[in-house]
Design a protein around this motif. Structure first.
Motif, PDB file in Angstrom:
ATOM      1  N   TYR A  28     -21.382  -8.806  21.700  1.00 47.88           N
ATOM      2  CA  TYR A  28     -21.396  -9.764  22.805  1.00 47.88           C
ATOM      3  C   TYR A  28     -19.989  -9.888  23.366  1.00 47.88           C
ATOM      4  O   TYR A  28     -19.015  -9.571  22.690  1.00 47.88           O
ATOM      5  CB  TYR A  28     -21.852 -11.144  22.316  1.00 47.88           C
ATOM      6  CG  TYR A  28     -23.321 -11.208  21.970  1.00 47.88           C
ATOM      7  CD1 TYR A  28     -24.236 -11.768  22.838  1.00 47.88           C
ATOM      8  CD2 TYR A  28     -23.787 -10.685  20.767  1.00 47.88           C
ATOM      9  CE1 TYR A  28     -25.590 -11.816  22.529  1.00 47.88           C
ATOM     10  CE2 TYR A  28     -25.131 -10.715  20.452  1.00 47.88           C
ATOM     11  CZ  TYR A  28     -26.035 -11.284  21.338  1.00 47.88           C
ATOM     12  OH  TYR A  28     -27.362 -11.318  21.031  1.00 47.88           O
ATOM     13  N   ALA A  29     -19.907 -10.368  24.587  1.00 49.96           N
ATOM     14  CA  ALA A  29     -18.604 -10.700  25.171  1.00 49.96           C
ATOM     15  C   ALA A  29     -18.581 -12.184  25.480  1.00 49.96           C
ATOM     16  O   ALA A  29     -19.551 -12.701  26.055  1.00 49.96           O
ATOM     17  CB  ALA A  29     -18.372  -9.896  26.445  1.00 49.96           C
ATOM     18  N   PRO A  30     -17.508 -12.871  25.069  1.00 45.22           N
ATOM     19  CA  PRO A  30     -17.392 -14.279  25.441  1.00 45.22           C
ATOM     20  C   PRO A  30     -17.287 -14.401  26.955  1.00 45.22           C
ATOM     21  O   PRO A  30     -16.679 -13.550  27.613  1.00 45.22           O
ATOM     22  CB  PRO A  30     -16.089 -14.747  24.779  1.00 45.22           C
ATOM     23  CG  PRO A  30     -15.611 -13.620  23.932  1.00 45.22           C
ATOM     24  CD  PRO A  30     -16.327 -12.377  24.339  1.00 45.22           C
ATOM     25  N   GLN A  37     -17.018 -15.057  34.092  1.00 44.53           N
ATOM     26  CA  GLN A  37     -17.012 -13.604  33.851  1.00 44.53           C
ATOM     27  C   GLN A  37     -16.890 -13.291  32.353  1.00 44.53           C
ATOM     28  O   GLN A  37     -16.234 -14.024  31.616  1.00 44.53           O
ATOM     29  CB  GLN A  37     -15.813 -12.962  34.561  1.00 44.53           C
ATOM     30  CG  GLN A  37     -15.855 -13.055  36.087  1.00 44.53           C
ATOM     31  CD  GLN A  37     -17.020 -12.300  36.686  1.00 44.53           C
ATOM     32  OE1 GLN A  37     -17.140 -11.094  36.518  1.00 44.53           O
ATOM     33  NE2 GLN A  37     -17.905 -13.019  37.369  1.00 44.53           N
ATOM     34  N   ALA A  38     -17.514 -12.186  31.952  1.00 44.34           N
ATOM     35  CA  ALA A  38     -17.375 -11.722  30.569  1.00 44.34           C
ATOM     36  C   ALA A  38     -15.923 -11.336  30.306  1.00 44.34           C
ATOM     37  O   ALA A  38     -15.267 -10.739  31.159  1.00 44.34           O
ATOM     38  CB  ALA A  38     -18.295 -10.529  30.328  1.00 44.34           C
ATOM     39  N   SER A  39     -15.438 -11.681  29.120  1.00 46.64           N
ATOM     40  CA  SER A  39     -14.048 -11.368  28.749  1.00 46.64           C
ATOM     41  C   SER A  39     -13.812  -9.862  28.686  1.00 46.64           C
ATOM     42  O   SER A  39     -14.665  -9.119  28.221  1.00 46.64           O
ATOM     43  CB  SER A  39     -13.730 -11.980  27.386  1.00 46.64           C
ATOM     44  OG  SER A  39     -12.491 -11.499  26.924  1.00 46.64           O
ATOM     45  N   LYS A  40     -12.653  -9.455  29.142  1.00 49.67           N
ATOM     46  CA  LYS A  40     -12.251  -8.040  29.012  1.00 49.67           C
ATOM     47  C   LYS A  40     -11.400  -7.851  27.761  1.00 49.67           C
ATOM     48  O   LYS A  40     -11.063  -6.725  27.406  1.00 49.67           O
ATOM     49  CB  LYS A  40     -11.433  -7.615  30.232  1.00 49.67           C
ATOM     50  CG  LYS A  40     -12.272  -7.371  31.490  1.00 49.67           C
ATOM     51  CD  LYS A  40     -11.401  -6.639  32.499  1.00 49.67           C
ATOM     52  CE  LYS A  40     -11.622  -6.963  33.947  1.00 49.67           C
ATOM     53  NZ  LYS A  40     -12.457  -8.058  34.349  1.00 49.67           N
ATOM     54  N   ASP A  41     -11.018  -8.940  27.121  1.00 45.78           N
ATOM     55  CA  ASP A  41     -10.061  -8.866  26.010  1.00 45.78           C
ATOM     56  C   ASP A  41     -10.684  -9.079  24.634  1.00 45.78           C
ATOM     57  O   ASP A  41     -10.070  -8.736  23.625  1.00 45.78           O
ATOM     58  CB  ASP A  41      -8.962  -9.918  26.195  1.00 45.78           C
ATOM     59  CG  ASP A  41      -8.269  -9.785  27.531  1.00 45.78           C
ATOM     60  OD1 ASP A  41      -8.133  -8.636  28.005  1.00 45.78           O
ATOM     61  OD2 ASP A  41      -7.886 -10.823  28.108  1.00 45.78           O
ATOM     62  N   GLU A  42     -11.871  -9.692  24.613  1.00 41.85           N
ATOM     63  CA  GLU A  42     -12.461 -10.061  23.325  1.00 41.85           C
ATOM     64  C   GLU A  42     -13.930  -9.684  23.276  1.00 41.85           C
ATOM     65  O   GLU A  42     -14.610  -9.601  24.295  1.00 41.85           O
ATOM     66  CB  GLU A  42     -12.321 -11.584  23.105  1.00 41.85           C
ATOM     67  CG  GLU A  42     -10.868 -12.038  23.003  1.00 41.85           C
ATOM     68  CD  GLU A  42     -10.719 -13.552  22.822  1.00 41.85           C
ATOM     69  OE1 GLU A  42     -11.749 -14.252  22.667  1.00 41.85           O
ATOM     70  OE2 GLU A  42      -9.567 -14.015  22.834  1.00 41.85           O
ATOM     71  N   LEU A  43     -14.410  -9.473  22.049  1.00 45.92           N
ATOM     72  CA  LEU A  43     -15.832  -9.207  21.804  1.00 45.92           C
ATOM     73  C   LEU A  43     -16.274 -10.025  20.596  1.00 45.92           C
ATOM     74  O   LEU A  43     -15.462 -10.347  19.726  1.00 45.92           O
ATOM     75  CB  LEU A  43     -16.054  -7.714  21.502  1.00 45.92           C
ATOM     76  CG  LEU A  43     -15.889  -6.722  22.645  1.00 45.92           C
ATOM     77  CD1 LEU A  43     -15.883  -5.292  22.099  1.00 45.92           C
ATOM     78  CD2 LEU A  43     -17.004  -6.891  23.679  1.00 45.92           C
ATOM     79  N   LEU A  44     -17.560 -10.323  20.545  1.00 46.12           N
ATOM     80  CA  LEU A  44     -18.148 -10.938  19.354  1.00 46.12           C
ATOM     81  C   LEU A  44     -19.013  -9.878  18.683  1.00 46.12           C
ATOM     82  O   LEU A  44     -19.977  -9.383  19.269  1.00 46.12           O
ATOM     83  CB  LEU A  44     -18.987 -12.161  19.739  1.00 46.12           C
ATOM     84  CG  LEU A  44     -19.512 -12.962  18.544  1.00 46.12           C
ATOM     85  CD1 LEU A  44     -18.369 -13.752  17.895  1.00 46.12           C
ATOM     86  CD2 LEU A  44     -20.634 -13.904  18.967  1.00 46.12           C
ATOM     87  N   LEU A  45     -18.620  -9.541  17.458  1.00 42.45           N
ATOM     88  CA  LEU A  45     -19.299  -8.495  16.685  1.00 42.45           C
ATOM     89  C   LEU A  45     -20.246  -9.204  15.721  1.00 42.45           C
ATOM     90  O   LEU A  45     -19.787  -9.948  14.858  1.00 42.45           O
ATOM     91  CB  LEU A  45     -18.204  -7.742  15.940  1.00 42.45           C
ATOM     92  CG  LEU A  45     -18.422  -6.433  15.266  1.00 42.45           C
ATOM     93  CD1 LEU A  45     -18.866  -5.373  16.250  1.00 42.45           C
ATOM     94  CD2 LEU A  45     -17.099  -5.991  14.628  1.00 42.45           C
ATOM     95  N   VAL A  46     -21.535  -9.000  15.887  1.00 42.53           N
ATOM     96  CA  VAL A  46     -22.538  -9.728  15.101  1.00 42.53           C
ATOM     97  C   VAL A  46     -23.269  -8.759  14.171  1.00 42.53           C
ATOM     98  O   VAL A  46     -23.844  -7.771  14.637  1.00 42.53           O
ATOM     99  CB  VAL A  46     -23.562 -10.423  16.030  1.00 42.53           C
ATOM    100  CG1 VAL A  46     -24.635 -11.144  15.208  1.00 42.53           C
ATOM    101  CG2 VAL A  46     -22.859 -11.405  16.974  1.00 42.53           C
ATOM    102  N   ALA A  47     -23.259  -9.064  12.886  1.00 38.03           N
ATOM    103  CA  ALA A  47     -24.038  -8.269  11.923  1.00 38.03           C
ATOM    104  C   ALA A  47     -25.380  -8.959  11.727  1.00 38.03           C
ATOM    105  O   ALA A  47     -25.431 -10.162  11.443  1.00 38.03           O
ATOM    106  CB  ALA A  47     -23.281  -8.168  10.602  1.00 38.03           C
TER     107      ALA A  47
END
Ligand code: PZK
Length: 311
Positions: A28-30, A37-47
């Motif tokens: 996901y993108a915050p 807008q979706a962040s270009k610098d961060e992601l949410l990695l979900v297991a």
């Protein structure tokens, strides 16, 4: 457009936009509240708790698997911190994914699957039997399924689209694709990570036969020569990214049992499942006792390695 496989549970995650579904994980993108807008610098990695076997995503989930693997990966990042920086920004994540997600730095990913092998098995063994080498690395004669290699080797593959199998690459092909400096760095880092992993795991009854690691580049942190900083991304040294074997029963010359998935494989290939692996049919749902036993294997691996209690 991609749609999260998790559907209902992750729909309750306002402030994040779904980016990508992997086999067992989601990206996901915050969303920046000020711009929408979706962040270009961060992601949410979900297991997730999804599990694969024999190249299928099973209908059954393993409760707590996503949490166990996320916590294990975070612990390994700390154990590797003197070798390489990692992409983790924060473990403060939405309640819907508590314990099984990390907020990470968005990187320019190195487009190579970096595989390190300490023991010979799987596709490496197949290639060795045909060519006496793996990914251009010549190996001594007489190695068997499960043999300890003289020293860990780098056996990269090219990233294939989902559902297709990755293709082996030589080191020269990696260098041609990413440049000699990054190629040498990711090769040496992959081997250093696997070595450190095995140094730690050996005393705790586990062998790490091989592992896949992913690296990203942080161009905002150039080194003295102006090269981007190489950052360890994704998950690391988990049973999903690595083959875990039980040290006590390791015996070259036969296929080793999988530390985590052996109950699943044994049940799926037993008459009890009614499933024929060669039929092309999807595998059936797992019985509760197989799910419970498998959950305990993930927890056991986590607790053995980290010395922590899983809560
Ligand atoms: C990234 N993946 C694989 C992981 C999935 C797919 N730090 C990063 N920056 C940019 N891209 C990635 C990462 C990481 N990690 C990782 N694909 C892109 C992946 C988890 C779930 F669906």
């Amino acid at each position: 457009m991609s749609r999260p496989v998790e559907g209902a549970r992750l729909a309750e995650m306002p402030g994040f936009a779904h980016v990508y579904s992997g086999k067992v994980r989601e990206l996901y993108a915050p969303i920046d509240p000020s711009t929408g807008q979706a962040s270009k610098d961060e992601l949410l990695l979900v297991a997730t708790d999804r599990i694969s076997a024999y190249d299928f995503i099973l209908d059954s989930e393993i409760p707590d698997k996503g949490k166990v693997l996320t916590q294990l990966s975070l612990w390994w990042f700390d154990q590797l911190a003197d070798i390489i920086p990692n992409h983790v920004i924060s473990t403060q994540v939405p309640a819907a994914v508590a314990g099984r997600a990390v907020l990470v730095q968005r990187l320019d990913m190195v487009p190579v699957e970096c595989i390190g092998r300490a023991y010979l098995t799987g596709s490496g063994l197949t290639e060795y039997r045909e060519t006496s080498s793996v990914c251009g690395v010549t190996l001594p004669a007489g190695l068997q399924d499960g043999s300890l290699l003289p020293s860990p080797i780098f056996t990269p593959t090219s990233k294939a689209p989902i559902g297709q199998h990755d293709q082996p690459m030589t080191y020269a092909e990696v260098a041609a694709q990413v440049g000699g400096s990054i190629a040498a760095s990711v090769r040496d880092l992959t081997i250093a990570i696997l070595k450190r992993g095995n140094e730690i795991a050996a005393g705790r009854g586990i062998l790490l036969a091989d592992t896949k690691v992913e690296f990203g580049l942080d161009a905002t942190r150039p080194d003295a020569e102006g090269n981007p900083t190489i950052v360890l991304a994704d998950e690391v040294l988990t049973p999903d990214s690595s083959r875990f074997w039980r040290a006590a029963t390791w015996q070259p010359g036969r296929a080793q049992d999988s530390y985590d998935k052996q109950f699943v494989r044994d049940w799926l290939t037993s008459p009890a499942s009614g499933w024929d692996r060669s039929s092309g049919d999807v595998p059936p749902a797992l019985p509760e006792d197989i799910i419970d036993a498998t959950r305990l294997k993930y927890i056991e691996a986590y607790e053995s390695l980290t010395g922590r209690t899983f809560t």
